[in-house]
Design a protein around this motif. Structure first.
Motif, PDB file in Angstrom:
ATOM      1  N   VAL A 110       0.843  -1.204   0.000  1.00 47.91           N
ATOM      2  CA  VAL A 110       0.000   0.000   0.000  1.00 47.91           C
ATOM      3  C   VAL A 110       0.877   1.253   0.000  1.00 47.91           C
ATOM      4  O   VAL A 110       0.577   2.242  -0.678  1.00 47.91           O
ATOM      5  CB  VAL A 110      -0.954  -0.014   1.204  1.00 47.91           C
ATOM      6  CG1 VAL A 110      -1.751   1.277   1.273  1.00 47.91           C
ATOM      7  CG2 VAL A 110      -1.903  -1.199   1.116  1.00 47.91           C
ATOM      8  N   ARG A 111       1.971   1.218   0.724  1.00 45.00           N
ATOM      9  CA  ARG A 111       2.883   2.369   0.732  1.00 45.00           C
ATOM     10  C   ARG A 111       3.510   2.570  -0.642  1.00 45.00           C
ATOM     11  O   ARG A 111       3.654   3.716  -1.112  1.00 45.00           O
ATOM     12  CB  ARG A 111       3.961   2.151   1.795  1.00 45.00           C
ATOM     13  CG  ARG A 111       4.910   3.338   1.974  1.00 45.00           C
ATOM     14  CD  ARG A 111       5.922   3.040   3.041  1.00 45.00           C
ATOM     15  NE  ARG A 111       6.666   1.807   2.729  1.00 45.00           N
ATOM     16  CZ  ARG A 111       7.531   1.229   3.557  1.00 45.00           C
ATOM     17  NH1 ARG A 111       7.751   1.760   4.751  1.00 45.00           N
ATOM     18  NH2 ARG A 111       8.171   0.135   3.195  1.00 45.00           N
ATOM     19  N   ASP A 112       3.879   1.492  -1.312  1.00 42.32           N
ATOM     20  CA  ASP A 112       4.425   1.613  -2.668  1.00 42.32           C
ATOM     21  C   ASP A 112       3.359   2.096  -3.657  1.00 42.32           C
ATOM     22  O   ASP A 112       3.674   2.835  -4.601  1.00 42.32           O
ATOM     23  CB  ASP A 112       4.986   0.269  -3.120  1.00 42.32           C
ATOM     24  CG  ASP A 112       6.176  -0.170  -2.278  1.00 42.32           C
ATOM     25  OD1 ASP A 112       6.788   0.700  -1.622  1.00 42.32           O
ATOM     26  OD2 ASP A 112       6.465  -1.384  -2.259  1.00 42.32           O
ATOM     27  N   LEU A 113       2.114   1.696  -3.456  1.00 36.52           N
ATOM     28  CA  LEU A 113       1.029   2.171  -4.319  1.00 36.52           C
ATOM     29  C   LEU A 113       0.844   3.670  -4.186  1.00 36.52           C
ATOM     30  O   LEU A 113       0.563   4.360  -5.181  1.00 36.52           O
ATOM     31  CB  LEU A 113      -0.271   1.435  -3.971  1.00 36.52           C
ATOM     32  CG  LEU A 113      -1.516   1.832  -4.763  1.00 36.52           C
ATOM     33  CD1 LEU A 113      -1.320   1.566  -6.253  1.00 36.52           C
ATOM     34  CD2 LEU A 113      -2.741   1.080  -4.238  1.00 36.52           C
ATOM     35  N   CYS A 114       1.016   4.192  -2.996  1.00 40.67           N
ATOM     36  CA  CYS A 114       0.932   5.649  -2.806  1.00 40.67           C
ATOM     37  C   CYS A 114       2.014   6.366  -3.599  1.00 40.67           C
ATOM     38  O   CYS A 114       1.793   7.459  -4.121  1.00 40.67           O
ATOM     39  CB  CYS A 114       1.045   5.985  -1.318  1.00 40.67           C
ATOM     40  SG  CYS A 114       1.110   7.748  -0.937  1.00 40.67           S
ATOM     41  N   ARG A 142      -1.939  12.173   2.002  1.00 42.59           N
ATOM     42  CA  ARG A 142      -2.794  13.153   1.323  1.00 42.59           C
ATOM     43  C   ARG A 142      -2.844  12.759  -0.145  1.00 42.59           C
ATOM     44  O   ARG A 142      -1.796  12.652  -0.793  1.00 42.59           O
ATOM     45  CB  ARG A 142      -2.258  14.572   1.470  1.00 42.59           C
ATOM     46  CG  ARG A 142      -2.387  15.154   2.861  1.00 42.59           C
ATOM     47  CD  ARG A 142      -2.087  16.645   2.860  1.00 42.59           C
ATOM     48  NE  ARG A 142      -2.051  17.196   4.176  1.00 42.59           N
ATOM     49  CZ  ARG A 142      -3.121  17.592   4.867  1.00 42.59           C
ATOM     50  NH1 ARG A 142      -4.310  17.503   4.295  1.00 42.59           N
ATOM     51  NH2 ARG A 142      -3.006  18.082   6.070  1.00 42.59           N
ATOM     52  N   VAL A 143      -4.052  12.567  -0.669  1.00 42.65           N
ATOM     53  CA  VAL A 143      -4.226  12.021  -2.006  1.00 42.65           C
ATOM     54  C   VAL A 143      -5.103  12.964  -2.818  1.00 42.65           C
ATOM     55  O   VAL A 143      -6.072  13.544  -2.295  1.00 42.65           O
ATOM     56  CB  VAL A 143      -4.862  10.610  -1.953  1.00 42.65           C
ATOM     57  CG1 VAL A 143      -4.876   9.965  -3.322  1.00 42.65           C
ATOM     58  CG2 VAL A 143      -4.130   9.729  -0.951  1.00 42.65           C
ATOM     59  N   GLU A 144      -4.742  13.123  -4.095  1.00 42.16           N
ATOM     60  CA  GLU A 144      -5.593  13.888  -5.005  1.00 42.16           C
ATOM     61  C   GLU A 144      -6.941  13.183  -5.154  1.00 42.16           C
ATOM     62  O   GLU A 144      -7.010  11.940  -5.174  1.00 42.16           O
ATOM     63  CB  GLU A 144      -4.923  13.993  -6.375  1.00 42.16           C
ATOM     64  CG  GLU A 144      -3.697  14.886  -6.411  1.00 42.16           C
ATOM     65  CD  GLU A 144      -4.044  16.359  -6.423  1.00 42.16           C
ATOM     66  OE1 GLU A 144      -5.250  16.668  -6.606  1.00 42.16           O
ATOM     67  OE2 GLU A 144      -3.143  17.178  -6.253  1.00 42.16           O
ATOM     68  N   PRO A 145      -8.054  13.947  -5.252  1.00 51.02           N
ATOM     69  CA  PRO A 145      -9.368  13.301  -5.366  1.00 51.02           C
ATOM     70  C   PRO A 145      -9.475  12.345  -6.544  1.00 51.02           C
ATOM     71  O   PRO A 145     -10.178  11.333  -6.458  1.00 51.02           O
ATOM     72  CB  PRO A 145     -10.321  14.497  -5.529  1.00 51.02           C
ATOM     73  CG  PRO A 145      -9.622  15.639  -4.873  1.00 51.02           C
ATOM     74  CD  PRO A 145      -8.162  15.412  -5.130  1.00 51.02           C
ATOM     75  N   ARG A 150      -8.497   4.805  -6.900  1.00 45.05           N
ATOM     76  CA  ARG A 150      -7.461   3.836  -7.248  1.00 45.05           C
ATOM     77  C   ARG A 150      -6.774   3.316  -5.990  1.00 45.05           C
ATOM     78  O   ARG A 150      -6.479   2.105  -5.882  1.00 45.05           O
ATOM     79  CB  ARG A 150      -6.438   4.473  -8.183  1.00 45.05           C
ATOM     80  CG  ARG A 150      -6.987   4.848  -9.562  1.00 45.05           C
ATOM     81  CD  ARG A 150      -5.912   5.484 -10.414  1.00 45.05           C
ATOM     82  NE  ARG A 150      -4.769   4.584 -10.582  1.00 45.05           N
ATOM     83  CZ  ARG A 150      -3.638   4.945 -11.183  1.00 45.05           C
ATOM     84  NH1 ARG A 150      -3.496   6.193 -11.645  1.00 45.05           N
ATOM     85  NH2 ARG A 150      -2.642   4.088 -11.297  1.00 45.05           N
ATOM     86  N   LEU A 151      -6.512   4.200  -5.041  1.00 41.19           N
ATOM     87  CA  LEU A 151      -5.872   3.775  -3.799  1.00 41.19           C
ATOM     88  C   LEU A 151      -6.778   2.844  -3.002  1.00 41.19           C
ATOM     89  O   LEU A 151      -6.343   1.777  -2.538  1.00 41.19           O
ATOM     90  CB  LEU A 151      -5.494   4.994  -2.969  1.00 41.19           C
ATOM     91  CG  LEU A 151      -4.858   4.699  -1.602  1.00 41.19           C
ATOM     92  CD1 LEU A 151      -3.499   4.046  -1.789  1.00 41.19           C
ATOM     93  CD2 LEU A 151      -4.719   5.977  -0.784  1.00 41.19           C
ATOM     94  N   LEU A 152      -8.040   3.205  -2.855  1.00 44.02           N
ATOM     95  CA  LEU A 152      -8.965   2.378  -2.091  1.00 44.02           C
ATOM     96  C   LEU A 152      -9.243   1.057  -2.804  1.00 44.02           C
ATOM     97  O   LEU A 152      -9.427   0.019  -2.153  1.00 44.02           O
ATOM     98  CB  LEU A 152     -10.270   3.137  -1.842  1.00 44.02           C
ATOM     99  CG  LEU A 152     -10.148   4.416  -1.003  1.00 44.02           C
ATOM    100  CD1 LEU A 152     -11.508   5.042  -0.783  1.00 44.02           C
ATOM    101  CD2 LEU A 152      -9.455   4.148   0.321  1.00 44.02           C
ATOM    102  N   GLY A 157      -8.268  -4.941  -2.584  1.00 44.64           N
ATOM    103  CA  GLY A 157      -7.801  -6.192  -3.153  1.00 44.64           C
ATOM    104  C   GLY A 157      -6.776  -6.907  -2.302  1.00 44.64           C
ATOM    105  O   GLY A 157      -6.468  -8.081  -2.556  1.00 44.64           O
ATOM    106  N   MET A 158      -6.232  -6.232  -1.271  1.00 42.77           N
ATOM    107  CA  MET A 158      -5.199  -6.848  -0.436  1.00 42.77           C
ATOM    108  C   MET A 158      -5.619  -7.046   1.012  1.00 42.77           C
ATOM    109  O   MET A 158      -4.992  -7.822   1.737  1.00 42.77           O
ATOM    110  CB  MET A 158      -3.931  -5.976  -0.467  1.00 42.77           C
ATOM    111  CG  MET A 158      -3.255  -5.912  -1.827  1.00 42.77           C
ATOM    112  SD  MET A 158      -1.762  -4.877  -1.814  1.00 42.77           S
ATOM    113  CE  MET A 158      -2.486  -3.236  -1.699  1.00 42.77           C
TER     114      MET A 158
END
Length: 317
Positions: A110-114, A142-145, A150-152, A157-158
């Motif tokens: 998840v950290r790499d996905l960010c 902090r993620v762009e809307p 995509r992050l969620l 999936g994991m």
């Protein structure tokens, strides 16, 4: 003969007075017409009304046009009728469960996905499982809307999402206030700079130093307000997401052959160890009192008992 030829017109005018009067009247009329034509031309080229009068007339026309638009049915929408842009600070808190042996792996993915998204990592922590306590992990971003889904989606999936809370805070009034302060301070700073560049107005050195100090303070205040606006922009342009990772716990039900007797036998060793530990702790706590109190009292009782027996053996005298 010669004199008569030179003064012929004069004598002709004297003999014919009517012709002379007509000639004089014609000359005066022509001169008057020339003067009237010049006056009329100057009047025709008269200057237009002064600028203040034209401005007043134009202002009145503009007001009348505005009133007619407001009174009419086809009024044009003004800037006040446009919808107000809102600035919201959105926060999402998620609690997910993963198998204990996969917690560190899922946390890293998840950290790499960010890192592949428009995502800013604020903080992260990982605590591996130990015999005394289970493992856990936490990510704050902090993620762009546009990249939140995509992050969620990658997280779903994991891991198993147990709870998901979304909150929002309206910061529109704060943003409008900060932007207004920036405009006001900017105009004030520009006016101070114009005063320093003004070489026509005579100012003393004390006045110039006072203007320079005010300009420096205004610029510092403007920088602080601009930093506050950047912080508000970060809070309102991106969503803050916090993910708490916990190990998955196995739930045991009565249908799986659970028995209180089996559970008691399984825990008998633990109970025995706890009891022996409590006994040792009690003995260690009572040992000093045994040495200081019980042993002296026992020795004194023994001495008294021997004396009593010796007196009974001698009998009465």
């Amino acid at each position: 003969m010669t004199a008569r030829r030179h003064f012929g017109p004069f004598f002709l005018a004297c003999h014919r007075p009517g012709l002379a009067l007509l000639a004089l009247a014609a000359a005066l009329a022509l001169a008057g017409c020339g003067r009237n034509d010049g006056r009329d031309e100057s009047l025709a080229r008269q200057a237009p009304p002064p600028a203040p009068m034209q401005a007043a007339a134009g202002y009145g026309g503009g007001m009348a046009m505005k009133e007619s638009r407001v009174a009419g049915t086809g009024a044009a929408p003004s800037a006040q009728d446009s919808p107000l842009q809102r600035f919201l600070a959105v926060r999402q808190d998620l609690n997910v469960e993963v198998p204990a042996e996969q917690l560190a792996d899922v946390f890293g993915k998840v950290r790499d996905l960010c890192g592949t998204l428009k995502c800013e990592l604020l903080s992260s922590s990982l605590q591996r499982e130990t015999p005394q306590q289970p493992g856990n992990a936490m990510l704050e971003m902090r993620v762009e809307p546009a990249d939140v889904e995509r992050l969620l989606g990658g997280l779903a999936g994991m891991a198993n999402v147990v709870s998901h809370t979304t909150t929002s805070e309206d910061k529109t009034a704060e943003v409008i206030d900060v932007e207004a302060r920036i405009r006001n301070r900017t105009e004030f700073r520009d006016s101070l700079r114009a005063m320093l560049r003004d070489s026509v107005t005579k100012r003393t050195m004390a006045d110039l130093l006072s203007i320079q100090r005010t300009l420096s303070d205004t610029q510092a205040e403007l920088d602080a307000i601009a930093t506050q606006r950047k912080v508000l922009a970060q809070e309102t342009s991106k969503q803050q997401i916090q993910i708490q990772f916990t190990p998955k716990r196995a739930l045991v039900s009565n249908g799986d052959g659970y028995s209180p007797l089996r559970h008691a036998l399984r825990n008998a060793g633990l109970v025995l160890a706890e009891s022996v530990g409590a006994l040792i702790t009690s003995i260690a706590a009572l040992l000093p009192w045994l040495v200081l109190v019980v042993l002296p009292l026992g020795w004194l009782a023994r001495v008294l008992w021997r004396r009593r027996r010796s007196e009974m053996a001698r009998g009465p005298r």
